[in-house]
Design a protein around this motif. Structure first.
Motif, PDB file in Angstrom:
ATOM      1  N   LYS A 262       0.831  -1.210   0.000  1.00 43.27           N
ATOM      2  CA  LYS A 262       0.000   0.000   0.000  1.00 43.27           C
ATOM      3  C   LYS A 262       0.865   1.259   0.000  1.00 43.27           C
ATOM      4  N   LEU A 263       2.038   1.181   0.619  1.00 42.11           N
ATOM      5  CA  LEU A 263       2.926   2.331   0.679  1.00 42.11           C
ATOM      6  C   LEU A 263       3.629   2.581  -0.650  1.00 42.11           C
ATOM      7  N   LEU A 264       4.054   1.497  -1.314  1.00 40.65           N
ATOM      8  CA  LEU A 264       4.873   1.623  -2.518  1.00 40.65           C
ATOM      9  C   LEU A 264       4.065   1.608  -3.818  1.00 40.65           C
ATOM     10  N   ALA A 265       2.855   1.111  -3.776  1.00 44.28           N
ATOM     11  CA  ALA A 265       2.071   0.940  -5.011  1.00 44.28           C
ATOM     12  C   ALA A 265       0.845   1.830  -5.018  1.00 44.28           C
ATOM     13  N   GLN A 266       1.031   3.079  -4.616  1.00 44.94           N
ATOM     14  CA  GLN A 266      -0.115   3.982  -4.536  1.00 44.94           C
ATOM     15  C   GLN A 266      -0.766   4.218  -5.891  1.00 44.94           C
ATOM     16  N   ARG A 267       0.039   4.219  -6.966  1.00 43.67           N
ATOM     17  CA  ARG A 267      -0.538   4.417  -8.306  1.00 43.67           C
ATOM     18  C   ARG A 267      -1.470   3.274  -8.675  1.00 43.67           C
ATOM     19  N   MET A 268      -1.093   2.043  -8.320  1.00 39.47           N
ATOM     20  CA  MET A 268      -1.928   0.891  -8.639  1.00 39.47           C
ATOM     21  C   MET A 268      -3.225   0.900  -7.841  1.00 39.47           C
ATOM     22  N   LEU A 269      -3.202   1.504  -6.660  1.00 37.79           N
ATOM     23  CA  LEU A 269      -4.376   1.508  -5.794  1.00 37.79           C
ATOM     24  C   LEU A 269      -5.215   2.777  -5.925  1.00 37.79           C
ATOM     25  N   ALA A 270      -4.831   3.664  -6.851  1.00 35.33           N
ATOM     26  CA  ALA A 270      -5.615   4.890  -7.079  1.00 35.33           C
ATOM     27  C   ALA A 270      -6.821   4.548  -7.950  1.00 35.33           C
ATOM     28  N   ILE A 271      -7.789   3.874  -7.343  1.00 32.26           N
ATOM     29  CA  ILE A 271      -8.941   3.317  -8.049  1.00 32.26           C
ATOM     30  C   ILE A 271     -10.196   3.673  -7.281  1.00 32.26           C
ATOM     31  N   ASP A 272     -11.245   4.019  -7.983  1.00 34.12           N
ATOM     32  CA  ASP A 272     -12.530   4.244  -7.335  1.00 34.12           C
ATOM     33  C   ASP A 272     -12.943   2.973  -6.585  1.00 34.12           C
ATOM     34  N   PRO A 273     -13.386   3.083  -5.344  1.00 33.31           N
ATOM     35  CA  PRO A 273     -13.717   1.884  -4.558  1.00 33.31           C
ATOM     36  C   PRO A 273     -14.852   1.049  -5.129  1.00 33.31           C
ATOM     37  N   ARG A 274     -15.597   1.594  -6.072  1.00 27.97           N
ATOM     38  CA  ARG A 274     -16.698   0.829  -6.674  1.00 27.97           C
ATOM     39  C   ARG A 274     -16.262   0.005  -7.886  1.00 27.97           C
ATOM     40  N   ALA A 275     -15.065   0.290  -8.399  1.00 25.39           N
ATOM     41  CA  ALA A 275     -14.652  -0.301  -9.679  1.00 25.39           C
ATOM     42  C   ALA A 275     -14.408  -1.797  -9.558  1.00 25.39           C
ATOM     43  N   ARG A 276     -14.923  -2.536 -10.530  1.00 24.89           N
ATOM     44  CA  ARG A 276     -14.588  -3.939 -10.681  1.00 24.89           C
ATOM     45  C   ARG A 276     -14.004  -4.096 -12.090  1.00 24.89           C
ATOM     46  N   SER A 277     -14.023  -5.280 -12.640  1.00 24.95           N
ATOM     47  CA  SER A 277     -13.467  -5.484 -13.985  1.00 24.95           C
ATOM     48  C   SER A 277     -14.592  -5.736 -14.976  1.00 24.95           C
ATOM     49  N   SER A 278     -14.292  -5.511 -16.251  1.00 24.09           N
ATOM     50  CA  SER A 278     -15.281  -5.790 -17.291  1.00 24.09           C
ATOM     51  C   SER A 278     -15.617  -7.280 -17.322  1.00 24.09           C
ATOM     52  N   MET A 279     -14.678  -8.137 -16.923  1.00 26.47           N
ATOM     53  CA  MET A 279     -14.963  -9.573 -16.900  1.00 26.47           C
ATOM     54  C   MET A 279     -15.980  -9.910 -15.811  1.00 26.47           C
ATOM     55  N   TRP A 280     -15.892  -9.232 -14.681  1.00 24.89           N
ATOM     56  CA  TRP A 280     -16.912  -9.398 -13.637  1.00 24.89           C
ATOM     57  C   TRP A 280     -18.270  -8.971 -14.178  1.00 24.89           C
ATOM     58  N   ASP A 281     -18.311  -7.846 -14.867  1.00 24.99           N
ATOM     59  CA  ASP A 281     -19.562  -7.348 -15.427  1.00 24.99           C
ATOM     60  C   ASP A 281     -20.134  -8.350 -16.429  1.00 24.99           C
ATOM     61  N   ASP A 282     -19.277  -8.953 -17.236  1.00 28.28           N
ATOM     62  CA  ASP A 282     -19.750  -9.941 -18.206  1.00 28.28           C
ATOM     63  C   ASP A 282     -20.372 -11.141 -17.504  1.00 28.28           C
ATOM     64  N   LEU A 283     -19.725 -11.623 -16.438  1.00 30.42           N
ATOM     65  CA  LEU A 283     -20.298 -12.750 -15.706  1.00 30.42           C
ATOM     66  C   LEU A 283     -21.647 -12.362 -15.092  1.00 30.42           C
ATOM     67  N   GLN A 284     -21.729 -11.171 -14.528  1.00 26.08           N
ATOM     68  CA  GLN A 284     -22.987 -10.738 -13.905  1.00 26.08           C
ATOM     69  C   GLN A 284     -24.117 -10.655 -14.922  1.00 26.08           C
ATOM     70  N   ARG A 285     -23.790 -10.293 -16.150  1.00 29.15           N
ATOM     71  CA  ARG A 285     -24.797 -10.132 -17.191  1.00 29.15           C
ATOM     72  C   ARG A 285     -24.994 -11.397 -18.029  1.00 29.15           C
ATOM     73  N   GLY A 286     -24.283 -12.461 -17.686  1.00 25.51           N
ATOM     74  CA  GLY A 286     -24.429 -13.721 -18.414  1.00 25.51           C
ATOM     75  C   GLY A 286     -23.860 -13.691 -19.815  1.00 25.51           C
ATOM     76  N   ARG A 287     -22.842 -12.829 -20.041  1.00 28.10           N
ATOM     77  CA  ARG A 287     -22.240 -12.695 -21.366  1.00 28.10           C
ATOM     78  C   ARG A 287     -20.902 -13.428 -21.412  1.00 28.10           C
ATOM     79  N   PRO A 288     -20.452 -13.803 -22.615  1.00 26.09           N
ATOM     80  CA  PRO A 288     -19.100 -14.374 -22.738  1.00 26.09           C
ATOM     81  C   PRO A 288     -18.065 -13.358 -22.283  1.00 26.09           C
ATOM     82  N   THR A 289     -17.004 -13.839 -21.658  1.00 25.85           N
ATOM     83  CA  THR A 289     -15.935 -12.964 -21.194  1.00 25.85           C
ATOM     84  C   THR A 289     -14.806 -12.916 -22.231  1.00 25.85           C
ATOM     85  N   GLU A 290     -13.784 -12.130 -21.911  1.00 22.41           N
ATOM     86  CA  GLU A 290     -12.604 -12.029 -22.774  1.00 22.41           C
ATOM     87  C   GLU A 290     -11.471 -12.948 -22.296  1.00 22.41           C
ATOM     88  N   ILE A 291     -11.808 -14.008 -21.568  1.00 24.96           N
ATOM     89  CA  ILE A 291     -10.772 -14.871 -21.006  1.00 24.96           C
ATOM     90  C   ILE A 291      -9.863 -15.453 -22.091  1.00 24.96           C
TER      91      ILE A 291
END
Length: 346
Positions: A262-291
């Motif tokens: 958390k101390l060294l990777a602040q850029r990687m953690l600069a993310i809105d707390p609500r954000a997930r991934s498009s692959m999660w969204d695809d699973l939630q919507r029953g769509r094929p993913t980009e796996i």
């Protein structure tokens, strides 16, 4: 033709497409959104709201948007086509561009994966096709909410392949910073390393920031990245830096204790707390993913190079199983992923 007169078509106005198109329209660019009927109806009824991690929020009224579900109506008018469909729809979009767009229309792939620009080039030999990379997450509002909202939930500069001298000037607008890059192969393989985490967010159901803050999940990501880097090295591929880090250092940083990460990777953690991934969204919507275009690209490279990728293979199998079940994210714990595959990380 002057840059300001070039008409931009967003070919696939989903989350990324609506965000890019919204930023461009707000900056006065002439934009047509080619969308699925559901998105078209939402935009016509309630307009579009565009927001970002820096706190800016802008609304575009329905009458100020040009949106259609008709590929011929949109693509026939395009000077620049930004392809933002999921990887699985690349071939279909290429066929539509071939059928309806002018030969002088410039095509830019702003998609995940490493092969989409090549696929478009193979299908569109008469067009200039440029690779691009979008580094940030975009969160879309739930179905039925009006106005349709797209929120950029992380930071980064869009990269696009050199080739069209005026393209960066046309597309570089507030909220959608863009730069030209001379080695998009390196950029795309570097982005792929980060995108290997999309599947972990999808399988866990956790927000991205929560998942990355947990070392148990980062160990799994680090194993995947190690496997990918081995396949890349054996294949002579040198990925670009990620969040300022040399790719070889990324697994080491991910394996740090939580407090130090958390101390060294602040850029990687600069993310809105609500954000997930498009692959999660695809699973939630029953769509094929980009796996197949993320982990699958690593597996194909490893097979060709003769290297091993057991963790990537395990993650791929779990996502495919969740796709088949069509029940959304399975909500797995890290232990449910690593136990069958064993553990290399320490």
């Amino acid at each position: 033709m002057a840059n300001g007169d070039r008409r931009i078509v967003i070919a696939g106005a989903g989350s990324i497409g609506c965000y890019a198109g919204g930023c461009l329209a707000l900056a006065g660019r002439e934009v047509i959104l080619l969308a699925r009927p559901r998105i078209e109806a939402a935009l016509r009824q309630g307009g579009l709201q565009v927001s970002d991690l820096e706190g800016r929020t802008h609304s575009i009224r329905p009458e100020a948007l040009v949106v259609t579900a008709d590929p011929a109506a949109a693509l026939s008018q395009a000077d620049v086509i930004l392809v933002t469909v999921k990887s699985g729809a690349t071939q279909d979009m290429a066929a539509l561009i071939k059928a309806h767009a002018r030969p002088d229309a410039v095509v830019v792939s702003l998609q995940n994966g490493v092969d989409n620009a090549d696929r478009l080039r193979n299908e569109l030999p008469g067009h200039m096709v440029l690779a691009g990379m979008v580094p940030f997450n975009v969160v879309q509002s739930l179905d039925g909410e009006l106005p349709l909202r797209v929120h950029r939930a992380s930071d980064g500069t869009v990269m696009v392949e050199d080739g069209d001298a005026g393209l960066v000037g046309l597309l570089d607008v507030e909220g959608f910073a863009i730069e030209a890059h001379g080695d998009m192969k390196a950029v795309l393989w570097g982005k792929l390393l980060v995108n290997l985490n999309n599947a972990l967010v999808a399988l866990s159901g956790l927000p991205l920031a929560t998942e990355l803050a947990d070392r148990r999940w980062r160990l799994i990501l680090a194993d995947q990245i190690d496997e990918a880097l081995s396949a890349m090295k054996a294949s002579g591929i040198e990925p670009a830096r990620i969040a300022g880090l040399r790719p070889a250092l990324l697994p080491k940083v991910l394996r740090l204790p939580d407090w130090l990460f958390k101390l060294l990777a602040q850029r990687m953690l600069a993310i809105d707390p609500r954000a997930r991934s498009s692959m999660w969204d695809d699973l939630q919507r029953g769509r094929p993913t980009e796996i197949d275009d993320l982990q699958g690209a690593v597996l194909r490279l490893a097979e060709k190079a003769g290297t091993q990728a057991p963790m990537v293979k395990r993650i791929t199998a779990l996502v495919r199983a969740a796709e088949a079940e069509r029940l959304g994210s399975p909500g797995l714990a890290p232990e449910q992923i690593v136990a069958p595959a064993g553990r290399r990380s320490t």
